[in-house]
Design a protein around this motif. Structure first.
Motif, PDB file in Angstrom:
ATOM      1  N   ALA A 407       0.843  -1.201   0.000  1.00 53.61           N
ATOM      2  CA  ALA A 407       0.000   0.000   0.000  1.00 53.61           C
ATOM      3  C   ALA A 407       0.880   1.254   0.000  1.00 53.61           C
ATOM      4  O   ALA A 407       1.951   1.269   0.640  1.00 53.61           O
ATOM      5  CB  ALA A 407      -0.914  -0.022   1.219  1.00 53.61           C
ATOM      6  N   SER A 408       0.412   2.313  -0.718  1.00 48.15           N
ATOM      7  CA  SER A 408       1.161   3.585  -0.758  1.00 48.15           C
ATOM      8  C   SER A 408       0.183   4.757  -0.774  1.00 48.15           C
ATOM      9  O   SER A 408      -0.940   4.619  -1.263  1.00 48.15           O
ATOM     10  CB  SER A 408       2.076   3.638  -1.992  1.00 48.15           C
ATOM     11  OG  SER A 408       1.295   3.566  -3.182  1.00 48.15           O
ATOM     12  N   PHE A 409       0.612   5.867  -0.241  1.00 48.37           N
ATOM     13  CA  PHE A 409      -0.230   7.075  -0.234  1.00 48.37           C
ATOM     14  C   PHE A 409       0.689   8.295  -0.067  1.00 48.37           C
ATOM     15  O   PHE A 409       1.856   8.161   0.337  1.00 48.37           O
ATOM     16  CB  PHE A 409      -1.273   6.996   0.878  1.00 48.37           C
ATOM     17  CG  PHE A 409      -0.684   6.857   2.256  1.00 48.37           C
ATOM     18  CD1 PHE A 409      -0.410   7.990   3.031  1.00 48.37           C
ATOM     19  CD2 PHE A 409      -0.382   5.604   2.772  1.00 48.37           C
ATOM     20  CE1 PHE A 409       0.128   7.855   4.275  1.00 48.37           C
ATOM     21  CE2 PHE A 409       0.162   5.473   4.037  1.00 48.37           C
ATOM     22  CZ  PHE A 409       0.415   6.600   4.796  1.00 48.37           C
ATOM     23  N   SER A 410       0.092   9.486  -0.395  1.00 46.83           N
ATOM     24  CA  SER A 410       0.855  10.751  -0.322  1.00 46.83           C
ATOM     25  C   SER A 410       0.140  11.697   0.617  1.00 46.83           C
ATOM     26  O   SER A 410      -1.089  11.851   0.563  1.00 46.83           O
ATOM     27  CB  SER A 410       0.976  11.411  -1.707  1.00 46.83           C
ATOM     28  OG  SER A 410       1.674  10.551  -2.585  1.00 46.83           O
ATOM     29  N   VAL A 411       0.885  12.324   1.435  1.00 49.02           N
ATOM     30  CA  VAL A 411       0.352  13.308   2.383  1.00 49.02           C
ATOM     31  C   VAL A 411       1.353  14.454   2.464  1.00 49.02           C
ATOM     32  O   VAL A 411       2.545  14.220   2.728  1.00 49.02           O
ATOM     33  CB  VAL A 411       0.127  12.680   3.767  1.00 49.02           C
ATOM     34  CG1 VAL A 411      -0.375  13.749   4.735  1.00 49.02           C
ATOM     35  CG2 VAL A 411      -0.856  11.527   3.683  1.00 49.02           C
ATOM     36  N   TRP A 412       0.836  15.675   2.241  1.00 46.92           N
ATOM     37  CA  TRP A 412       1.664  16.876   2.358  1.00 46.92           C
ATOM     38  C   TRP A 412       2.933  16.758   1.524  1.00 46.92           C
ATOM     39  O   TRP A 412       4.054  16.967   1.987  1.00 46.92           O
ATOM     40  CB  TRP A 412       2.012  17.165   3.824  1.00 46.92           C
ATOM     41  CG  TRP A 412       0.787  17.449   4.653  1.00 46.92           C
ATOM     42  CD1 TRP A 412      -0.215  18.271   4.360  1.00 46.92           C
ATOM     43  CD2 TRP A 412       0.528  16.869   5.914  1.00 46.92           C
ATOM     44  NE1 TRP A 412      -1.148  18.281   5.354  1.00 46.92           N
ATOM     45  CE2 TRP A 412      -0.719  17.406   6.353  1.00 46.92           C
ATOM     46  CE3 TRP A 412       1.170  15.945   6.764  1.00 46.92           C
ATOM     47  CZ2 TRP A 412      -1.309  17.056   7.555  1.00 46.92           C
ATOM     48  CZ3 TRP A 412       0.577  15.636   7.949  1.00 46.92           C
ATOM     49  CH2 TRP A 412      -0.652  16.173   8.341  1.00 46.92           C
ATOM     50  N   ASN A 413       2.743  16.412   0.281  1.00 47.22           N
ATOM     51  CA  ASN A 413       3.831  16.341  -0.687  1.00 47.22           C
ATOM     52  C   ASN A 413       4.862  15.275  -0.350  1.00 47.22           C
ATOM     53  O   ASN A 413       6.009  15.355  -0.788  1.00 47.22           O
ATOM     54  CB  ASN A 413       4.535  17.708  -0.863  1.00 47.22           C
ATOM     55  CG  ASN A 413       3.583  18.780  -1.385  1.00 47.22           C
ATOM     56  OD1 ASN A 413       2.696  18.481  -2.220  1.00 47.22           O
ATOM     57  ND2 ASN A 413       3.739  20.008  -0.921  1.00 47.22           N
ATOM     58  N   PHE A 416       4.294   7.779   0.950  1.00 48.35           N
ATOM     59  CA  PHE A 416       4.544   6.713   1.957  1.00 48.35           C
ATOM     60  C   PHE A 416       4.180   5.347   1.358  1.00 48.35           C
ATOM     61  O   PHE A 416       3.136   5.217   0.691  1.00 48.35           O
ATOM     62  CB  PHE A 416       3.711   6.953   3.218  1.00 48.35           C
ATOM     63  CG  PHE A 416       4.060   8.244   3.934  1.00 48.35           C
ATOM     64  CD1 PHE A 416       5.080   8.268   4.887  1.00 48.35           C
ATOM     65  CD2 PHE A 416       3.373   9.420   3.644  1.00 48.35           C
ATOM     66  CE1 PHE A 416       5.391   9.461   5.527  1.00 48.35           C
ATOM     67  CE2 PHE A 416       3.695  10.598   4.293  1.00 48.35           C
ATOM     68  CZ  PHE A 416       4.703  10.630   5.241  1.00 48.35           C
ATOM     69  N   GLN A 417       5.020   4.353   1.601  1.00 44.95           N
ATOM     70  CA  GLN A 417       4.781   2.984   1.109  1.00 44.95           C
ATOM     71  C   GLN A 417       4.819   2.000   2.295  1.00 44.95           C
ATOM     72  O   GLN A 417       5.791   1.968   3.046  1.00 44.95           O
ATOM     73  CB  GLN A 417       5.839   2.598   0.079  1.00 44.95           C
ATOM     74  CG  GLN A 417       5.602   1.218  -0.528  1.00 44.95           C
ATOM     75  CD  GLN A 417       6.589   0.915  -1.654  1.00 44.95           C
ATOM     76  OE1 GLN A 417       7.192   1.840  -2.240  1.00 44.95           O
ATOM     77  NE2 GLN A 417       6.748  -0.358  -1.965  1.00 44.95           N
ATOM     78  N   ILE A 418       3.747   1.203   2.414  1.00 41.62           N
ATOM     79  CA  ILE A 418       3.636   0.229   3.531  1.00 41.62           C
ATOM     80  C   ILE A 418       4.007  -1.148   2.983  1.00 41.62           C
ATOM     81  O   ILE A 418       3.214  -1.800   2.289  1.00 41.62           O
ATOM     82  CB  ILE A 418       2.214   0.219   4.117  1.00 41.62           C
ATOM     83  CG1 ILE A 418       1.825   1.638   4.577  1.00 41.62           C
ATOM     84  CG2 ILE A 418       2.103  -0.780   5.257  1.00 41.62           C
ATOM     85  CD1 ILE A 418       0.417   1.753   5.072  1.00 41.62           C
ATOM     86  N   ASP A 419       5.206  -1.632   3.286  1.00 39.41           N
ATOM     87  CA  ASP A 419       5.658  -2.938   2.815  1.00 39.41           C
ATOM     88  C   ASP A 419       6.426  -3.719   3.902  1.00 39.41           C
ATOM     89  O   ASP A 419       7.049  -4.748   3.629  1.00 39.41           O
ATOM     90  CB  ASP A 419       6.534  -2.794   1.579  1.00 39.41           C
ATOM     91  CG  ASP A 419       7.748  -1.881   1.837  1.00 39.41           C
ATOM     92  OD1 ASP A 419       7.840  -1.373   2.975  1.00 39.41           O
ATOM     93  OD2 ASP A 419       8.575  -1.731   0.917  1.00 39.41           O
ATOM     94  N   ALA A 420       6.337  -3.232   5.135  1.00 38.15           N
ATOM     95  CA  ALA A 420       7.058  -3.929   6.219  1.00 38.15           C
ATOM     96  C   ALA A 420       6.493  -5.328   6.450  1.00 38.15           C
ATOM     97  O   ALA A 420       7.229  -6.266   6.805  1.00 38.15           O
ATOM     98  CB  ALA A 420       6.991  -3.114   7.499  1.00 38.15           C
ATOM     99  N   HIS A 421       5.179  -5.492   6.200  1.00 41.33           N
ATOM    100  CA  HIS A 421       4.592  -6.814   6.448  1.00 41.33           C
ATOM    101  C   HIS A 421       5.130  -7.850   5.455  1.00 41.33           C
ATOM    102  O   HIS A 421       5.203  -9.042   5.767  1.00 41.33           O
ATOM    103  CB  HIS A 421       3.076  -6.731   6.343  1.00 41.33           C
ATOM    104  CG  HIS A 421       2.580  -6.298   4.989  1.00 41.33           C
ATOM    105  ND1 HIS A 421       2.630  -4.979   4.570  1.00 41.33           N
ATOM    106  CD2 HIS A 421       2.050  -7.015   3.963  1.00 41.33           C
ATOM    107  CE1 HIS A 421       2.124  -4.887   3.332  1.00 41.33           C
ATOM    108  NE2 HIS A 421       1.756  -6.125   2.950  1.00 41.33           N
TER     109      HIS A 421
END
Length: 451
Positions: A407-413, A416-421
């Motif tokens: 999963a990935s998303f952008s906040v305030w320029n 972020f990528q969620i791949d620790a799992h």
């Protein structure tokens, strides 16, 4: 000289004739016969055998034969002289078979008896000694009964139903308190209707009991206690007696007492056990692990008190000229004239079709034996199951390279990528696979069992 020899010969012939007539006139005592038969049949019924089983009769017949043979083998060592007759007795059968329970220890002859006998089959001897279960004759009493009372050396009030027993108890207690270990037997007498003496110890009548005590007991400060004063016995300990000597030494009071149920149980066990080993025996098998017990004999005695033997029946000579002297009757509680003695062969074991006419079935049709189909092999039996749904036999589960979802998303320029799992799963892949295999297997089993 010839006349004297002839006279002696005539006297000898007359003596033998009188002895033979005496033996023939000797009545048969059926008490032990009835009791052993009744206890044995009760035992067979309690062990699950039907009362109409023809083997009941065959069992009793075999036991009767063993008893007669045992008495015959005892010869002169087991004869008893009583009432002018000389012959074996049921005690001879007990001695000859040496019942298992009577070999290792003594057996009290009577209920509440004073005499123990120890049987020795090897020497055909009997040891006599005093029974250890001498009982006190004092009856019990209940609350509110008027009883006899006195005082013991400790100043406690004692009371009981029997003045002689209570006075003797207090007399011996007083002597022991004075340090006299073996006091002489007191002279006991009744002074009047309410006073009784043993020596200089007295008890009086008129107290109302505050507790209830059983037979052979008295109350000490309202607590029931067994009597302990020494009982007098006329029985002497005499080892190595012949059966005749042992019988002659029995007190008349002992002969009239009911025979100990243990003796009947031991005798029934030994006769049944030995009968079951005889060639051609067709009776019920003897159960070594489940023998007849004294309590079973006691039950039959309580149900049939008028047919229970006395000690006299056990030691009384049985006529050797009567073939039924040691026969166990099939109907033990029947009147003497209606007793059915057990003989061999069994008259009740008949062929029910013996009197039926033969039926002519005609000529033999010569029908051949049927031919059976060949027995299928295990492979032939399992073939329908193994060949079920052949299209699925080559089914292969598709395999592919899976990817871990990220999963990935952008906040305030910032991205972020969620791949620790993915890293955690990759490091523990084998453990997770094993856990899921077990979990899905359990789930599949539950579904199968609920179907």
């Amino acid at each position: 000289m010839i006349a004297r020899a002839f006279a002696l010969l005539a006297a000898l012939v007359l003596t033998l004739h009188a002895t033979s007539a005496s033996a023939q006139a000797l009545p048969v005592s059926r008490g032990v016969n009835r009791a052993v038969s009744g206890v044995t049949q009760q035992s067979m019924r309690s062990r699950g055998f039907a009362a109409n089983d023809p083997r009941f009769y065959d069992t009793l017949s075999g036991m009767s034969g063993v008893a007669g043979s045992a008495v015959g083998s005892a010869a002169g060592a087991g004869v008893v002289v009583m009432l002018g007759a000389t012959a074996p007795a049921w005690a001879t059968a007990m001695l000859a078979t040496a019942a298992a329970a009577a070999v290792g220890y003594g057996v009290t002859l009577a209920i509440d008896g004073l005499v123990n006998w120890l049987f020795h089959k090897d020497t055909m001897k009997v040891d006599q000694y005093q029974a250890a279960n001498l009982s006190y004759s004092a009856d019990g009493f209940g609350v509110g009964d008027i009883v006899w009372s006195g005082w013991d050396p400790a100043g406690r009030q004692v009371y009981g139903s029997d003045p002689n027993a209570l006075a003797q108890e207090l007399y011996y207690a007083a002597k022991r308190a004075q340090g006299i270990a073996q006091p002489s037997k007191p002279n006991c007498f009744s002074a009047n209707s309410i006073t009784y003496y043993c020596g200089n110890t007295s008890v009086s009548y008129g107290l109302r009991a505050e507790v209830s005590c059983g037979r052979g007991m008295f109350a000490v400060a309202n607590v029931c206690t067994s009597y302990s004063y020494p009982l007098e016995s006329t029985v002497q300990n005499v080892p190595g007696q012949t059966l005749q000597q042992a019988v002659a030494a029995l007190p008349e009071s002992e002969l009239a007492k009911p025979l100990n149920p243990q003796i009947v149980a031991d005798l029934a066990n030994q006769l049944w056990q030995q009968a079951a080993t005889q060639p051609g025996y067709q009776g019920l098998p003897y159960q070594q692990a489940n023998p007849i017990t004294a309590s079973e004999a006691q039950t039959w005695m309580d149900q049939n008190p008028s047919y229970w033997p006395t000690v006299r029946d056990f030691v009384q000579p049985q006529p050797t000229t009567d073939p039924t002297s040691y026969s166990l009757p099939f109907n033990p509680t029947a009147p003497e004239s209606q007793l059915q003695q057990t003989t061999n062969p069994n008259p009740n074991a008949v062929n029910p079709a013996a009197e039926q006419p033969q039926v002519n079935l005609g000529d033999d049709p010569a029908i051949p034996q049927p031919e059976l189909e060949p027995t299928p092999t295990a492979q032939q039996i399992m073939a329908p199951v193994l060949n079920l749904l052949p299209s699925l036999r080559n089914f292969m589960m598709p395999t592919g390279a899976g990817t871990c979802p990220v999963a990935s998303f952008s906040v305030w320029n910032h991205s972020f990528q969620i791949d620790a799992h993915c890293t955690i799963v990759g490091q523990n892949q084998q453990i997770i696979q094993a856990f899921m295999f077990v979990a899905w297997s359990v789930l599949a089993l539950l579904v199968l069992l609920r179907a």
